[in-house]
Design a protein around this motif. Sequence first.
Motif, PDB file in Angstrom:
ATOM      1  N   GLY A 196     -12.958  14.717 -63.392  1.00 14.05           N
ATOM      2  CA  GLY A 196     -11.859  15.679 -63.353  1.00 14.05           C
ATOM      3  C   GLY A 196     -11.051  15.506 -62.081  1.00 14.05           C
ATOM      4  O   GLY A 196     -11.233  14.551 -61.316  1.00 14.05           O
ATOM      5  N   TYR A 215      -2.611  11.984 -64.708  1.00 15.81           N
ATOM      6  CA  TYR A 215      -4.061  12.163 -64.816  1.00 15.81           C
ATOM      7  C   TYR A 215      -4.414  13.591 -65.249  1.00 15.81           C
ATOM      8  O   TYR A 215      -5.269  13.788 -66.122  1.00 15.81           O
ATOM      9  CB  TYR A 215      -4.732  11.842 -63.478  1.00 15.81           C
ATOM     10  CG  TYR A 215      -4.715  10.374 -63.141  1.00 15.81           C
ATOM     11  CD1 TYR A 215      -5.518   9.467 -63.831  1.00 15.81           C
ATOM     12  CD2 TYR A 215      -3.882   9.871 -62.144  1.00 15.81           C
ATOM     13  CE1 TYR A 215      -5.502   8.111 -63.542  1.00 15.81           C
ATOM     14  CE2 TYR A 215      -3.855   8.518 -61.838  1.00 15.81           C
ATOM     15  CZ  TYR A 215      -4.661   7.641 -62.541  1.00 15.81           C
ATOM     16  OH  TYR A 215      -4.630   6.301 -62.250  1.00 15.81           O
ATOM     17  N   ASP A 231     -10.147   4.934 -69.404  1.00 17.28           N
ATOM     18  CA  ASP A 231     -11.323   5.064 -70.279  1.00 17.28           C
ATOM     19  C   ASP A 231     -11.972   3.710 -70.521  1.00 17.28           C
ATOM     20  O   ASP A 231     -13.201   3.576 -70.439  1.00 17.28           O
ATOM     21  CB  ASP A 231     -10.914   5.702 -71.604  1.00 17.28           C
ATOM     22  CG  ASP A 231     -10.606   7.177 -71.469  1.00 17.28           C
ATOM     23  OD1 ASP A 231     -11.538   7.953 -71.209  1.00 17.28           O
ATOM     24  OD2 ASP A 231      -9.432   7.556 -71.593  1.00 17.28           O
ATOM     25  N   SER A 244      -3.927   4.969 -65.279  1.00 18.26           N
ATOM     26  CA  SER A 244      -4.279   6.009 -66.238  1.00 18.26           C
ATOM     27  C   SER A 244      -4.459   5.517 -67.677  1.00 18.26           C
ATOM     28  O   SER A 244      -5.447   5.872 -68.325  1.00 18.26           O
ATOM     29  CB  SER A 244      -3.234   7.132 -66.194  1.00 18.26           C
ATOM     30  OG  SER A 244      -3.518   8.122 -67.143  1.00 18.26           O
ATOM     31  N   ASP A 262      -2.800  15.708 -67.027  1.00 16.93           N
ATOM     32  CA  ASP A 262      -2.407  16.036 -68.397  1.00 16.93           C
ATOM     33  C   ASP A 262      -3.332  15.441 -69.458  1.00 16.93           C
ATOM     34  O   ASP A 262      -3.199  15.754 -70.641  1.00 16.93           O
ATOM     35  CB  ASP A 262      -0.977  15.565 -68.662  1.00 16.93           C
ATOM     36  CG  ASP A 262       0.061  16.415 -67.929  1.00 16.93           C
ATOM     37  OD1 ASP A 262      -0.317  17.478 -67.413  1.00 16.93           O
ATOM     38  OD2 ASP A 262       1.236  15.996 -67.863  1.00 16.93           O
ATOM     39  N   ARG A 263      -4.252  14.601 -69.044  1.00 17.62           N
ATOM     40  CA  ARG A 263      -5.205  14.034 -70.008  1.00 17.62           C
ATOM     41  C   ARG A 263      -6.198  15.107 -70.454  1.00 17.62           C
ATOM     42  O   ARG A 263      -6.573  15.994 -69.694  1.00 17.62           O
ATOM     43  CB  ARG A 263      -5.958  12.859 -69.381  1.00 17.62           C
ATOM     44  CG  ARG A 263      -5.084  11.649 -69.085  1.00 17.62           C
ATOM     45  CD  ARG A 263      -5.841  10.653 -68.231  1.00 17.62           C
ATOM     46  NE  ARG A 263      -7.110  10.311 -68.843  1.00 17.62           N
ATOM     47  CZ  ARG A 263      -7.399   9.131 -69.410  1.00 17.62           C
ATOM     48  NH1 ARG A 263      -6.492   8.184 -69.428  1.00 17.62           N
ATOM     49  NH2 ARG A 263      -8.574   8.907 -69.929  1.00 17.62           N
ATOM     50  N   ASP A 264      -6.629  15.019 -71.695  1.00 22.34           N
ATOM     51  CA  ASP A 264      -7.599  15.989 -72.209  1.00 22.34           C
ATOM     52  C   ASP A 264      -8.927  15.895 -71.469  1.00 22.34           C
ATOM     53  O   ASP A 264      -9.580  16.905 -71.202  1.00 22.34           O
ATOM     54  CB  ASP A 264      -7.830  15.759 -73.711  1.00 22.34           C
ATOM     55  CG  ASP A 264      -6.621  16.139 -74.542  1.00 22.34           C
ATOM     56  OD1 ASP A 264      -5.825  16.980 -74.080  1.00 22.34           O
ATOM     57  OD2 ASP A 264      -6.471  15.583 -75.644  1.00 22.34           O
ATOM     58  N   LYS A 265      -9.316  14.674 -71.141  1.00 20.19           N
ATOM     59  CA  LYS A 265     -10.608  14.477 -70.483  1.00 20.19           C
ATOM     60  C   LYS A 265     -10.527  13.228 -69.614  1.00 20.19           C
ATOM     61  O   LYS A 265     -10.016  12.203 -70.047  1.00 20.19           O
ATOM     62  CB  LYS A 265     -11.720  14.316 -71.534  1.00 20.19           C
ATOM     63  CG  LYS A 265     -13.119  14.246 -70.960  1.00 20.19           C
ATOM     64  CD  LYS A 265     -14.148  14.153 -72.079  1.00 20.19           C
ATOM     65  CE  LYS A 265     -15.566  14.087 -71.518  1.00 20.19           C
ATOM     66  NZ  LYS A 265     -16.577  13.966 -72.585  1.00 20.19           N
TER      67      LYS A 265
END
Length: 374
Positions: A351, A140, A116, A112, A142-145
């Motif tokens: 997502g 995963y 990015d 995680s 809880d991530r914004d994107k």
Amino acid sequence: MEQFEVARLDAYFARIAATFAPTARPASFLITHLLPERPSFVRGIGTATDLRVVLPKPKSISPAARRVIEKTTQCDTLTRDMFEDTDTAVEYVESRAAGQDVVLCDVGGYFSPALDALCDRFSGRILGVVEDTENGHRRYADRDKLPCPVVSVARSPLKDPEDYLVGQSVVFSTEALMRTRGDILQGRHALVIGFGKLGSSIARLLHAKGVRVVVHDIDPVRRTQALSQGFDVARDRDAALNEAGVVLCATGSLSLRGEDFATLRNGAYVGTVTSSEDELDLAALPQVYERTPDGDHITRYKTTGHYFYLLNNGNAVNFLHGASVGPFIFLVQAEILAAIRMLTRGDLGHGMHEVAPADRATIAGIWLDYFNRH
């Protein structure tokens, strides 16, 4: 395992891999608990994908299983740090699968922090992640994107038997260690921190043994669920810690901070269902505690006027006795293979995703063919 059992398990995973054969065969990285039965699952992953490396979870490695895997597949040492630093993570994935389409099979959200960077800078393409655990699911989710699809099997109904049996193995191993010191569960109050799938299973099994169980959970919905099932729910967490003779931590995140340990009653036993780095802030525990071994896999923490016992150095206590949940674990492992096929189709948005109910039903049917003995 007996040879015929290995042969049956290999046949099962061969059928699963054929049923859920990907549209294209990607490279893969596999994080896993390398337990004695695990080579058959690894071979199944190797059939469905070009398995580039196995990263065994450090506290759950069977030397015999590792020797089997290393005959065909690279095994590397797994640490949280290798994916915390993005440059290190990208360099590592490049070294194993440069220019390839890659699926990352995770247990606990290890990928995680670097996801990015891997999606942006890796010379190949990250098709997505398959996550196996509730702890990793939350990392995963809880991530914004998310920069790619993540297929989670953590909340699958096929995982329910495993969660129940893991809870049973945690209670078994906790009592087994206590008995090495002449102690038993009965006569002690137990505090279960976290009332998710594992925590609720642990609470029910302790109750069945005649142990009075108190539950603490930060989620008010889970607290109401605990009450509805007949458990006491702690109004005051510190008071509950002070009263409990056994504390079992099942949150998948931080259960006990450094200052919490001083609240434990004298002689309390502390155990967890996952790694110490997730459940316990041992690094923040006051240095005034003297640590001494007290039998196998029990550490006595003592300071002036206070002492408690930590089981298995704060790591998952059930792994001391194999953490076996029988053939039910193979349901979830098959779902991981189904999730890999989903990622290779290329039609999932960035997502969180789940395996389709129809695919789960197919898995359950195949599993019954091999492991239902009646």
